[in-house]
Scaffold this motif. Structure first.
Motif, PDB file in Angstrom:
ATOM      1  N   VAL A 286       0.864  -1.202   0.069  1.00  0.00           N
ATOM      2  CA  VAL A 286       0.026  -0.005  -0.009  1.00  0.00           C
ATOM      3  C   VAL A 286       0.725   1.264  -0.030  1.00  0.00           C
ATOM      4  N   ASP A 287       1.770   1.155   0.656  1.00  0.00           N
ATOM      5  CA  ASP A 287       2.808   2.416   1.030  1.00  0.00           C
ATOM      6  C   ASP A 287       3.756   2.511   0.043  1.00  0.00           C
ATOM      7  N   TRP A 288       4.343   1.668  -0.620  1.00  0.00           N
ATOM      8  CA  TRP A 288       5.630   1.604  -1.539  1.00  0.00           C
ATOM      9  C   TRP A 288       5.298   0.760  -2.660  1.00  0.00           C
ATOM     10  N   ALA A 289       4.200   0.333  -3.031  1.00  0.00           N
ATOM     11  CA  ALA A 289       3.830  -0.405  -4.455  1.00  0.00           C
ATOM     12  C   ALA A 289       4.805  -1.490  -4.556  1.00  0.00           C
ATOM     13  N   ARG A 290       5.085  -2.175  -3.538  1.00  0.00           N
ATOM     14  CA  ARG A 290       5.848  -3.593  -3.541  1.00  0.00           C
ATOM     15  C   ARG A 290       4.764  -4.667  -3.587  1.00  0.00           C
ATOM     16  N   ARG A 291       4.993  -5.525  -4.535  1.00  0.00           N
ATOM     17  CA  ARG A 291       4.162  -6.676  -5.007  1.00  0.00           C
ATOM     18  C   ARG A 291       4.315  -7.698  -3.605  1.00  0.00           C
ATOM     19  N   PRO A 292       3.084  -7.960  -2.913  1.00  0.00           N
ATOM     20  CA  PRO A 292       2.966  -8.985  -1.711  1.00  0.00           C
ATOM     21  C   PRO A 292       3.244 -10.444  -2.505  1.00  0.00           C
ATOM     22  N   VAL A 293       4.251 -11.285  -1.768  1.00  0.00           N
ATOM     23  CA  VAL A 293       4.363 -12.750  -2.022  1.00  0.00           C
ATOM     24  C   VAL A 293       3.232 -13.596  -1.570  1.00  0.00           C
ATOM     25  N   ARG A 294       2.581 -13.044  -0.679  1.00  0.00           N
ATOM     26  CA  ARG A 294       1.378 -14.212   0.014  1.00  0.00           C
ATOM     27  C   ARG A 294       0.358 -14.280  -0.823  1.00  0.00           C
ATOM     28  N   SER A 295      -0.240 -15.488  -0.797  1.00  0.00           N
ATOM     29  CA  SER A 295      -1.286 -15.613  -1.540  1.00  0.00           C
ATOM     30  C   SER A 295      -2.565 -15.166  -1.299  1.00  0.00           C
ATOM     31  N   ASP A 296      -2.525 -14.897   0.120  1.00  0.00           N
ATOM     32  CA  ASP A 296      -3.535 -14.442   0.833  1.00  0.00           C
ATOM     33  C   ASP A 296      -3.786 -12.699   0.858  1.00  0.00           C
TER      34      ASP A 296
END
Length: 335
Positions: A286-296
Motif C-alpha cells: 500500500v505504501d511503497w507499491a511493492r508486490r506481496p508474495v503471500r497468496s492471501d
C-alpha cells in the motif's frame, strides 16, 4: 496417603505449568537483544519496514547495513568465519541462490501461504516480493505505437542509443533482466544472439546502477529503459511516463535469508517471519507499491501475476552459470 496424593498432584501441576511456559509464545516486548539487517532495498521501504518491526518489537535494537546485493553477498562470504550480519533482506532470488552455502535453512511461520516457486527447495531463502520486469518509456520522446512489447523489439535499430540499461555485472536486477532475455528464447544460444543485437543497440551507453535507468527516462535523457516494476510504479501520477510488461517476462522475487552462524538467530528468524507477514506485506504494498508474495494478500494498484505473460526462469542455471554469463556479457560489450 492423602498427603502423598496432594504432593503428587502439586508436582504434576507444576510440571504442566512449566511445560506450558516453555512452549508459550513470548509477548513482543519480551524479545530483546540486537539484530543486524543487510539490505539492498530502496531507503524508504527499507526504513519503513524496519520501523514497523521495531514498533512491534520495541526492545530489539536494529542496525541496518544498506548496499547493493552483490556487495552484501560478498560481505557475507568475507565474514563467514565470524558473521556480523543476521539476515539479508532483499536481492533477487537468482542471486541469493548462488550463495546458499552461506545461509542457514529456515521454514517461516508463513510458509504455507507462499508458493513453492517463490521459495528455495532447501529453505535457504524465502521470496518476499515478486518483481516483474517492465519497459518504461517517456511519452514525449516515443510514440505509444513504437514502444517495445517484447525483448526482441529492443533490438529495433530505430532505438539505438535511446535505451537505458544497467550493467548486469554491477546490478542484480539487470542480471535478472539479462537472464530473462536469454530464457525467452528456445535455446540459450538464440538468447545470446538476441542479446548481442540488444547490446549493439545500447550504443556503448551502459549504466552503473539499475536505479538510474528509470530516473534517466523520467528526466528525458532516454526514451525507454529496462527496469523493475517497483521502480516504474513510482511514476503512476506522471502523465509523461508509461510502462509495459514485455512478453516472456519473469517475476523473480526479492528474497530474505538467514545468515549461517549469525549472532542473533532468534531475532533474525523473527524478522523473516515479520517481513513475510500479512501486516508487513500489506504495508509495503500500500505504501511503497511493492508486490506481496503471500497468496492471501491481494496486490493493490498492480496487475495480477496471472495476467502477465511469464516465461520459465531457470534459477539453477542463473545461479550456477552467473560467472560465465557475465563473462559473455563483458566479451560482447567489449567488441
Amino acid at each position: 496417603m492423602k498427603k502423598l496424593v496432594k504432593i503428587l498432584a502439586f508436582a504434576l501441576a507444576a510440571m504442566m505449568l512449566l511445560s506450558g511456559a516453555a512452549i508459550a509464545e513470548k509477548a513482543p516486548e519480551e524479545y530483546t537483544g540486537s539484530l543486524v539487517v543487510y539490505s539492498p532495498h530502496d531507503a524508504d521501504p527499507l526504513n519503513a519496514g524496519v520501523a514497523q518491526f521495531q514498533a512491534k518489537y520495541p526492545n530489539i535494537k536494529v542496525e541496518v547495513i544498506a548496499a547493493g546485493t552483490g556487495e552484501l553477498c560478498q560481505r557475507v562470504v568475507a565474514e563467514s568465519e565470524n558473521p556480523q550480519g543476521d539476515v539479508l533482506w532483499g536481492g533477487g532470488a537468482d542471486t541469493l541462490a548462488g550463495y546458499t552455502n552461506y545461509f542457514a535453512p529456515y521454514v517461516s511461520v508463513n510458509d504455507d501461504v507462499i508458493a513453492e516457486s517463490f521459495k528455495d527447495a532447501a529453505d535457504m531463502w524465502i521470496g518476499e516480493s515478486p518483481l516483474p520486469m517492465v519497459i518504461i518509456y517517456n511519452k514525449t520522446l516515443i510514440d505509444e505505437a513504437d514502444v517495445p512489447k517484447t525483448w526482441d523489439d529492443l533490438t529495433n535499430e530505430a532505438l539505438k542509443g535511446k535505451i537505458a540499461y544497467a550493467s548486469p555485472a554491477k546490478s542484480g536486477s539487470a542480471y535478472t533482466q539479462l537472464c530473462t532475455m536469454l530464457f525467452s528464447k528456445p535455446t540459450i544460444e538464440e538468447g545470446w544472439d538476441m542479446v548481442g543485437k540488444f547490446i549493439a543497440n545500447l550504443d556503448g551507453k551502459i549504466q552503473d546502477s539499475s536505479g538510474n535507468c528509470h530516473k534517466l527516462v523520467a528526466a528525458g535523457e532516454y526514451a525507454i529503459g529496462v527496469t523493475i516494476e517497483k521502480s516504474a510504479v513510482l511514476y503512476a501520477d506522471n502523465p509523461d511516463i508509461g510502462y509495459i510488461y514485455p512478453a516472456a517476462n519473469s517475476a523473480v522475487p526479492d528474497g530474505v535469508a538467514l545468515i549461517k552462524g549469525c549472532p542473533n538467530e532468534e531475532n533474525a528468524k523473527l524478522f523473516i517471519d515479520f517481513v513475510t507477514s500479512a501486516e508487513c506485506q500489506t504495508s509495503q504494498n500500500v505504501d511503497w507499491a511493492r508486490r506481496p508474495v503471500r497468496s492471501d494478500v491481494e496486490p493493490q494498484g498492480l496487475v495480477a501475476l496471472s495476467e502477465l505473460d511469464l516465461g520459465d526462469y531457470d534459477f539453477a542455471y542463473a545461479a550456477t552459470e552467473k560467472e560465465n554469463i557475465i563473462d559473455t556479457w563483458n566479451d560482447l560489450t567489449a567488441q
